[in-house]
Design a protein around this motif. Sequence first.
Motif, PDB file in Angstrom:
ATOM      1  N   MET A 166      18.285 -18.294 -30.197  1.00  0.00           N
ATOM      2  CA  MET A 166      19.499 -18.074 -30.978  1.00  0.00           C
ATOM      3  C   MET A 166      20.565 -17.377 -30.125  1.00  0.00           C
ATOM      4  SD  MET A 166      20.097 -15.722 -34.382  1.00  0.00           S
ATOM      5  CE  MET A 166      19.824 -14.193 -33.489  1.00  0.00           C
ATOM      6  N   LEU A 167      20.130 -16.383 -29.354  1.00  0.00           N
ATOM      7  CA  LEU A 167      21.085 -15.591 -28.574  1.00  0.00           C
ATOM      8  C   LEU A 167      21.569 -16.295 -27.318  1.00  0.00           C
ATOM      9  CD1 LEU A 167      19.508 -12.041 -28.908  1.00  0.00           C
ATOM     10  CD2 LEU A 167      21.432 -13.013 -30.182  1.00  0.00           C
ATOM     11  N   SER A 168      20.878 -17.329 -26.879  1.00  0.00           N
ATOM     12  CA  SER A 168      21.254 -17.992 -25.633  1.00  0.00           C
ATOM     13  C   SER A 168      22.689 -18.509 -25.670  1.00  0.00           C
ATOM     14  CB  SER A 168      20.285 -19.129 -25.309  1.00  0.00           C
ATOM     15  OG  SER A 168      20.395 -20.163 -26.263  1.00  0.00           O
ATOM     16  N   GLU A 169      23.164 -18.892 -26.846  1.00  0.00           N
ATOM     17  CA  GLU A 169      24.527 -19.410 -26.959  1.00  0.00           C
ATOM     18  C   GLU A 169      25.576 -18.314 -27.130  1.00  0.00           C
ATOM     19  OE1 GLU A 169      24.998 -20.592 -31.584  1.00  0.00           O
ATOM     20  OE2 GLU A 169      23.423 -21.655 -30.512  1.00  0.00           O
ATOM     21  N   GLU A 189      31.503   1.965 -32.017  1.00  0.00           N
ATOM     22  CA  GLU A 189      31.837   1.207 -33.231  1.00  0.00           C
ATOM     23  C   GLU A 189      31.950  -0.272 -32.876  1.00  0.00           C
ATOM     24  OE1 GLU A 189      34.895   1.592 -36.996  1.00  0.00           O
ATOM     25  OE2 GLU A 189      35.445   2.520 -35.090  1.00  0.00           O
ATOM     26  N   ILE A 190      31.506  -1.128 -33.775  1.00  0.00           N
ATOM     27  CA  ILE A 190      31.570  -2.570 -33.556  1.00  0.00           C
ATOM     28  C   ILE A 190      33.029  -3.031 -33.693  1.00  0.00           C
ATOM     29  CG2 ILE A 190      31.150  -3.205 -35.970  1.00  0.00           C
ATOM     30  CD1 ILE A 190      29.298  -5.454 -34.894  1.00  0.00           C
ATOM     31  N   THR A 191      33.416  -3.995 -32.869  1.00  0.00           N
ATOM     32  CA  THR A 191      34.759  -4.579 -32.946  1.00  0.00           C
ATOM     33  C   THR A 191      34.702  -5.852 -33.799  1.00  0.00           C
ATOM     34  OG1 THR A 191      34.445  -5.989 -31.007  1.00  0.00           O
ATOM     35  CG2 THR A 191      35.329  -3.760 -30.607  1.00  0.00           C
ATOM     36  N   PRO A 192      35.849  -6.393 -34.166  1.00  0.00           N
ATOM     37  CA  PRO A 192      35.831  -7.680 -34.882  1.00  0.00           C
ATOM     38  C   PRO A 192      35.105  -8.783 -34.105  1.00  0.00           C
ATOM     39  CG  PRO A 192      37.977  -6.651 -35.135  1.00  0.00           C
ATOM     40  CD  PRO A 192      37.209  -5.816 -34.132  1.00  0.00           C
ATOM     41  N   SER A 193      35.218  -8.794 -32.779  1.00  0.00           N
ATOM     42  CA  SER A 193      34.503  -9.791 -31.970  1.00  0.00           C
ATOM     43  C   SER A 193      32.991  -9.609 -32.072  1.00  0.00           C
ATOM     44  CB  SER A 193      34.914  -9.696 -30.503  1.00  0.00           C
ATOM     45  OG  SER A 193      36.266 -10.014 -30.346  1.00  0.00           O
ATOM     46  N   ASP A 253      28.140 -12.178 -37.886  1.00  0.00           N
ATOM     47  CA  ASP A 253      28.445 -13.069 -39.016  1.00  0.00           C
ATOM     48  C   ASP A 253      28.064 -14.519 -38.722  1.00  0.00           C
ATOM     49  OD1 ASP A 253      29.457 -10.824 -40.286  1.00  0.00           O
ATOM     50  OD2 ASP A 253      31.557 -11.352 -39.925  1.00  0.00           O
ATOM     51  N   ASP A 254      28.353 -14.970 -37.503  1.00  0.00           N
ATOM     52  CA  ASP A 254      28.086 -16.357 -37.128  1.00  0.00           C
ATOM     53  C   ASP A 254      26.596 -16.671 -37.030  1.00  0.00           C
ATOM     54  OD1 ASP A 254      30.807 -16.771 -37.010  1.00  0.00           O
ATOM     55  OD2 ASP A 254      30.913 -16.874 -34.823  1.00  0.00           O
ATOM     56  N   HIS A 255      25.760 -15.646 -36.813  1.00  0.00           N
ATOM     57  CA  HIS A 255      24.330 -15.884 -36.584  1.00  0.00           C
ATOM     58  C   HIS A 255      23.421 -15.243 -37.633  1.00  0.00           C
ATOM     59  CE1 HIS A 255      26.230 -16.779 -32.743  1.00  0.00           C
ATOM     60  NE2 HIS A 255      25.260 -17.653 -32.617  1.00  0.00           N
ATOM     61  N   SER A 304      22.753 -16.020 -40.808  1.00  0.00           N
ATOM     62  CA  SER A 304      21.873 -16.919 -41.567  1.00  0.00           C
ATOM     63  C   SER A 304      20.731 -17.421 -40.691  1.00  0.00           C
ATOM     64  CB  SER A 304      22.662 -18.083 -42.174  1.00  0.00           C
ATOM     65  OG  SER A 304      23.181 -18.912 -41.162  1.00  0.00           O
ATOM     66  N   GLN A 305      21.004 -17.703 -39.434  1.00  0.00           N
ATOM     67  CA  GLN A 305      19.947 -18.141 -38.523  1.00  0.00           C
ATOM     68  C   GLN A 305      18.934 -17.014 -38.295  1.00  0.00           C
ATOM     69  OE1 GLN A 305      21.418 -19.641 -34.786  1.00  0.00           O
ATOM     70  NE2 GLN A 305      19.406 -20.319 -34.109  1.00  0.00           N
ATOM     71  N   ALA A 306      19.414 -15.789 -38.124  1.00  0.00           N
ATOM     72  CA  ALA A 306      18.519 -14.643 -37.945  1.00  0.00           C
ATOM     73  C   ALA A 306      17.663 -14.431 -39.193  1.00  0.00           C
ATOM     74  CB  ALA A 306      19.327 -13.383 -37.631  1.00  0.00           C
ATOM     75  N   THR A 307      18.260 -14.606 -40.355  1.00  0.00           N
ATOM     76  CA  THR A 307      17.526 -14.467 -41.619  1.00  0.00           C
ATOM     77  C   THR A 307      16.430 -15.529 -41.716  1.00  0.00           C
ATOM     78  OG1 THR A 307      19.490 -13.535 -42.666  1.00  0.00           O
ATOM     79  CG2 THR A 307      17.786 -14.400 -44.128  1.00  0.00           C
TER      80      THR A 307
END
Length: 122
Positions: free
Chosen positions: A7-10, A74-78, A84-86, A88-91
Amino acid sequence: MSPIRDMLSETGITEQQWRVLRVLSEYGQMDTKTLADRSSLLFPSMTRIAATMREKGLVTQTRDEKDRRRQFVEITPSGQKIIDDHLSQATQIVAGFKKTLGEDNYETLLDLLQMLDPGAHD
């Protein structure tokens, strides 16, 4: 860990950076010591990882006004976009672990991993 690595490779981030982003996304801004503990990372590693993530624009770091040695991350929007993008895949990956192991064994695994957490014994 193979499904997570795939999942993280991309994304261009490491497993450790993913853990840091997940913790920051869930709990918000925190000092580097607490972040290291919650991310199951050693403090010296956390310092290096946070610097790399700052350079990538995934987190911000600020110094405590009263104690200049203490830093907050602190996390940035990026960084949040990667989560956010991953998410559902992580779940789905976690659901696969639970299905393979069964709920009780999955909880036991988490308990055993927590025992290995370097911050769990502080």
